[in-house]
Design a protein around this motif. Structure first.
Motif, short mmCIF file in Angstrom:
data_model
loop_
_atom_site.label_atom_id
_atom_site.label_comp_id
_atom_site.label_asym_id
_atom_site.label_seq_id
_atom_site.Cartn_x
_atom_site.Cartn_y
_atom_site.Cartn_z
N THR A 58 -120.14 25.28 -22.09
CA THR A 58 -119.75 25.12 -23.49
C THR A 58 -120.45 23.89 -24.04
N LYS A 59 -121.29 24.07 -25.03
CA LYS A 59 -122.09 22.95 -25.55
C LYS A 59 -121.26 22.09 -26.49
N LYS A 60 -121.32 20.79 -26.25
CA LYS A 60 -120.64 19.83 -27.11
C LYS A 60 -121.64 18.79 -27.60
N TRP A 61 -121.34 18.22 -28.77
CA TRP A 61 -122.23 17.19 -29.31
C TRP A 61 -122.34 16.00 -28.36
N SER A 62 -121.26 15.70 -27.68
CA SER A 62 -121.26 14.57 -26.75
C SER A 62 -122.18 14.79 -25.54
N ASP A 63 -122.61 16.04 -25.31
CA ASP A 63 -123.57 16.31 -24.23
C ASP A 63 -124.92 15.67 -24.53
N ILE A 64 -125.25 15.53 -25.81
CA ILE A 64 -126.52 14.96 -26.23
C ILE A 64 -126.41 13.45 -26.33
N ASN A 65 -125.30 12.98 -26.89
CA ASN A 65 -125.06 11.54 -27.03
C ASN A 65 -123.57 11.30 -26.85
N PRO A 66 -123.19 10.52 -25.82
CA PRO A 66 -121.76 10.31 -25.55
C PRO A 66 -121.01 9.65 -26.69
N GLU A 67 -121.72 9.05 -27.64
CA GLU A 67 -121.07 8.44 -28.80
C GLU A 67 -120.76 9.47 -29.89
N TRP A 68 -121.30 10.67 -29.73
CA TRP A 68 -121.05 11.72 -30.71
C TRP A 68 -119.74 12.43 -30.39
N PRO A 69 -119.18 13.20 -31.34
CA PRO A 69 -117.87 13.84 -31.13
C PRO A 69 -117.84 14.76 -29.92
N ASP A 70 -116.69 14.77 -29.26
CA ASP A 70 -116.46 15.67 -28.14
C ASP A 70 -116.00 17.02 -28.69
N GLU A 71 -116.84 17.59 -29.56
CA GLU A 71 -116.53 18.84 -30.26
C GLU A 71 -117.58 19.89 -29.91
N GLU A 72 -117.13 21.14 -29.86
CA GLU A 72 -118.04 22.24 -29.52
C GLU A 72 -119.04 22.46 -30.66
N VAL A 73 -120.30 22.64 -30.30
CA VAL A 73 -121.35 22.91 -31.28
C VAL A 73 -121.28 24.37 -31.71
N VAL A 74 -121.40 24.60 -33.00
CA VAL A 74 -121.39 25.95 -33.56
C VAL A 74 -122.82 26.29 -33.98
N PHE A 75 -123.36 27.37 -33.43
CA PHE A 75 -124.78 27.69 -33.60
C PHE A 75 -124.99 28.84 -34.60
N TYR A 76 -126.00 28.68 -35.45
CA TYR A 76 -126.45 29.74 -36.36
C TYR A 76 -127.95 29.92 -36.19
N SER A 77 -128.36 31.17 -36.01
CA SER A 77 -129.77 31.44 -35.74
C SER A 77 -130.23 32.70 -36.47
N PRO A 78 -131.49 32.73 -36.87
CA PRO A 78 -132.06 34.00 -37.35
C PRO A 78 -131.94 35.06 -36.26
N GLY A 79 -131.90 36.32 -36.66
CA GLY A 79 -131.77 37.41 -35.71
C GLY A 79 -133.04 37.62 -34.89
N SER A 80 -132.91 38.43 -33.86
CA SER A 80 -134.02 38.63 -32.91
C SER A 80 -135.21 39.36 -33.52
#
Length: 311
Positions: free
Chosen positions: A151-173
């Motif tokens: 489960t990707k969280k912002w804190s995985d990139i920088n521990p000072e960032w929120p310990d919240e799950e990242v919500v992803f939006y992407s163009p379709g395949s």
């Protein structure tokens, strides 16, 4: 320089355009002496390229009101599929044609010509309410977007960032933008399974606007039209701007945008006229909607290439 009556926001919000009305392709002399055409032209393809083409279609209607031009938005891959089936006269693409697509067109007996329309900077964005992300590296993007079973969280990139799950939006395949991101960021690994995918970039815009934990990517024009509610993330310290895209400094997310024309269709007077109008005005329209026009010498080269298709 031509003064465009076109309003950028109306194009960004549209998913397709249908202008003019007519039957078969014909020509007659207008009262002012110019040739008035009557007929239809059909295209499809990339949602990234759509703002350029939709703006051009709107302006072309003022020049040739009896020509019906349709521009669908089924994504680069979906556009090539319709092109292969012979359903369209041209297709728009936010990446070069793939080897397998070129082969399938050859097998279908469709000869085509590639035209460069503009340059774009694939833009990574978050909500304006996100006050922690300003800059990400290519490695950060890969860590975020590659599916690894966690489960990707912002804190995985920088521990000072929120310990919240990242919500992803992407163009379709089917999107060329997806393909480009897949090639230069994911390096052909799987995209996170939790991502919301859509061929309509406006769906992505709205989803990211509404969620401070969201992140997504699409063409620069969609960011430019929504920069009051979205924040562009710097990549390796470089912000996507007209200048950094034009210079190639915004790397590796700068890319060319294309139109692929069916050679046989270009021999039709009405289709040729629309393609010529498109190439003559694509640079200015690209600038109007937030992309970067090709150099003048490239513009001249494209017009000469088109002329060789006329019979």
């Amino acid at each position: 320089m031509k003064s465009w009556k076109f309003v950028m926001a109306s194009t960004i919000l549209g998913s397709s355009v249908l202008l003019g009305a007519c039957g078969g392709n014909t020509a007659q002399q207008g009262n002012s002496g110019e040739t008035q055409l009557s007929g239809s032209v059909s295209g499809d393809g990339s949602s990234t390229v759509a703002p350029i083409l939709e703006g051009i279609v709107e302006e072309y209607a003022g020049v040739q009101p009896n020509v019906q031009v349709t521009v669908g938005v089924s994504g680069t891959g979906g556009g090539f599929e319709k092109f292969k089936q012979g359903a369209t006269d041209f297709t728009n693409a936010s990446r070069p044609i793939k080897e397998e697509e070129a082969k399938s067109l050859e097998e279908a007996g469709i000869d085509y010509t590639e035209f460069l329309l503009a340059y774009d900077g694939l833009t990574v964005v978050v909500s304006k309410e996100n006050d922690w992300v300003e800059d990400l590296t290519v490695e950060d993007l890969k860590k975020l977007w590659v599916e690894d079973g966690t489960t990707k969280k912002w804190s995985d990139i920088n521990p000072e960032w929120p310990d919240e799950e990242v919500v992803f939006y992407s163009p379709g395949s089917d999107s060329g933008t997806f393909d480009y991101f897949n090639e230069v960021i994911l390096e052909e690994e799987d995209l996170v399974k939790s991502a919301t995918l859509s061929e309509d970039d406006n769906v992505l815009v709205q989803g990211i606007q509404a969620d401070p934990n969201a992140i997504g990517f699409f063409g620069f024009a969609y960011y430019a039209a929504n920069e009051d509610t979205l924040k562009a993330v710097k990549i390796g310290g470089i912000e996507p701007t007209h200048d950094t895209i034009a210079s190639g400094e915004y790397s590796p997310l700068s890319r060319p945008l294309f139109l692929y024309a069916k050679n046989e269709s270009a021999q039709d007077e009405v289709v040729y006229d629309f393609l010529e109008y498109t190439l003559e005005n694509a640079g200015e329209m690209a600038e109007a909607v937030g992309y970067v026009a090709p150099p003048e010498e490239e513009h001249d080269k494209e017009l000469k290439e088109l002329e060789t298709l006329k019979q």
